[in-house]
Design an enzyme around this catalytic site. Structure first.
Site, PDB file in Angstrom:
ATOM      1  N   GLU A  18      19.534 -30.104  27.228  1.00  0.00           N
ATOM      2  CA  GLU A  18      19.757 -30.207  25.785  1.00  0.00           C
ATOM      3  C   GLU A  18      21.141 -30.724  25.413  1.00  0.00           C
ATOM      4  OE1 GLU A  18      17.800 -26.821  23.462  1.00  0.00           O
ATOM      5  OE2 GLU A  18      18.210 -25.867  25.378  1.00  0.00           O
TER       6      GLU A  18
ATOM      7  N   SER B  63      14.444 -26.527  23.088  1.00  0.00           N
ATOM      8  CA  SER B  63      14.032 -27.877  22.692  1.00  0.00           C
ATOM      9  C   SER B  63      12.693 -28.289  23.295  1.00  0.00           C
ATOM     10  CB  SER B  63      15.109 -28.910  23.068  1.00  0.00           C
ATOM     11  OG  SER B  63      16.272 -28.682  22.318  1.00  0.00           O
TER      12      SER B  63
ATOM     13  N   GLU C 187      10.047 -17.002  18.901  1.00  0.00           N
ATOM     14  CA  GLU C 187      11.345 -16.982  19.571  1.00  0.00           C
ATOM     15  C   GLU C 187      12.473 -17.053  18.553  1.00  0.00           C
ATOM     16  OE1 GLU C 187      11.499 -20.378  22.127  1.00  0.00           O
ATOM     17  OE2 GLU C 187      11.587 -21.819  20.473  1.00  0.00           O
TER      18      GLU C 187
ATOM     19  N   ASN D  74      16.490 -18.657  18.048  1.00  0.00           N
ATOM     20  CA  ASN D  74      17.497 -19.595  18.522  1.00  0.00           C
ATOM     21  C   ASN D  74      18.839 -19.181  17.926  1.00  0.00           C
ATOM     22  OD1 ASN D  74      19.177 -21.880  18.879  1.00  0.00           O
ATOM     23  ND2 ASN D  74      17.393 -23.234  18.942  1.00  0.00           N
TER      24      ASN D  74
ATOM     25  N   SER E 167      17.907 -31.685  12.099  1.00  0.00           N
ATOM     26  CA  SER E 167      17.663 -30.268  12.382  1.00  0.00           C
ATOM     27  C   SER E 167      17.185 -29.499  11.152  1.00  0.00           C
ATOM     28  CB  SER E 167      18.928 -29.613  12.941  1.00  0.00           C
ATOM     29  OG  SER E 167      19.341 -30.241  14.132  1.00  0.00           O
TER      30      SER E 167
END
Length: 323
Positions: A15, A165, A287, A289, A298
């Site tokens: 990433e 990612s 999840e 982040n 983004s």
């Protein structure tokens, strides 16, 4: 006096290019009347500051300072934009804690926990957080295809346990494809997680500490052109990201409250983004982040814009909270 801010970017994982984009976005938008930003590339074999003329100056790892033209720069704070190791799994946080420099993301324990999907799910389940059905494998374990399919069903997702990612992820529809997907995931990590398929609307919820308050940002709905929200969908335009999400007000409030609950229970700090799928009309956690992408493509910057929070204010607030 302006605070000297090291914007940590890069990292040791697949990433790193995405992280560079995030770091450059922070560098571009920091308030120059308050901060003196430096782009710090954290790479596998070298750490260095990139000057405006692209000259690299090595970081002194013993105290995280840098010497530029005979002047030693001592940083007041690190803005962490590293995705993957070492900035998202707690290693950089622990190092900075040892040398006494504040940083904008969560503490090292929370980073290590949230980077490990398996362990995070295990911690959250006692709090009533709904998740997919999971099956875990370590590298070297026997792969029992019938047992796996019997537990999680088909289709299912095979994921690298500690990766971001969407690297190392496969959607498996047939049992005969399972072993190949497992081999693919093991290229990214020595632990994998296999999850039951959740059919429903996928959403992303940013939760941040903003001006001293825990704030859930407007919810983003994710509509991928591909089988799932993979690398192409995230970064190459193969998805629609709709903010606010096309869900009911009740669902919006529900998923925001769950995301804030997780943030508070884990004693998080900084900028985070959590993913959910409304399966059978109930929000299921996927999840979290803890160093979300901050590039133009983004999700978190899109959510901040909908909340009328400029990037300058968003990034400045994260620094002030860290300081």
């Amino acid at each position: 006096m302006k605070k000297k801010i090291a914007i940590a970017m890069g990292g040791y994982s697949s990433e790193y290019r995405i992280s560079i984009n995030s770091g450059n976005m922070v560098y571009k938008n920091l308030d120059r009347s308050k901060y003196e930003p430096y782009r710090v590339h954290i790479m596998q074999h070298e750490w260095f500051v990139v000057a405006d003329d692209d000259t690299p100056y090595p970081i002194n790892k013993s105290n995280f300072t840098v010497k530029i033209k005979d002047k030693v720069i001592v940083f007041d704070c690190v803005f962490n934009t590293i995705h993957g190791t070492p900035g998202e799994n707690g290693l950089l946080q622990a190092y900075l804690n040892l040398v006494g420099i504040p940083q904008t993301s969560c503490d090292f324990y929370q980073a290590a926990l949230t980077f490990n999907k398996r362990d995070l799910i295990s911690v959250l389940k006692p709090y009533g957080i709904k998740t997919a059905i999971n099956y875990f494998l370590n590298k070297g374990d026997e792969v029992l295809v019938d047992e796996i399919v019997g537990k999680v069903g088909l289709p299912c997702f095979v994921k690298a346990n500690k990766s971001g990612s969407s690297f190392g992820i496969t959607k498996v529809k047939n049992a005969e494809d399972l072993e190949q997907a497992i081999k693919f995931a093991f290229k990214e990590d020595d632990e994998i997680i296999i999850e039951s398929f959740l059919d429903g609307t996928e959403v992303s919820v940013g939760v941040i500490t903003y001006k001293g308050e825990v704030l859930a940002l407007p919810v983003t709905e994710i509509v991928s052109e591909n089988e799932f929200f993979d690398y192409e969908a995230k970064y190459l335009g193969k998805s629609q990201e709709i903010t606010p999400a096309r869900i009911s007000d009740e669902q919006t409030l529900e998923v925001q409250e769950i995301a804030k609950h997780i943030y508070s229970r884990l004693k998080m700090r900084g900028l985070t983004r959590s993913e959910f799928i409304f399966h059978n009309n109930q929000a299921h956690f996927i999840e979290m982040n803890t160093t979300p992408g901050l590039s133009e493509a983004s999700i978190l910057p899109q959510q901040a814009a909908k909340a009328n929070i400029s990037l300058t204010d968003l990034f400045g607030s994260a620094i002030e909270a860290a300081l």
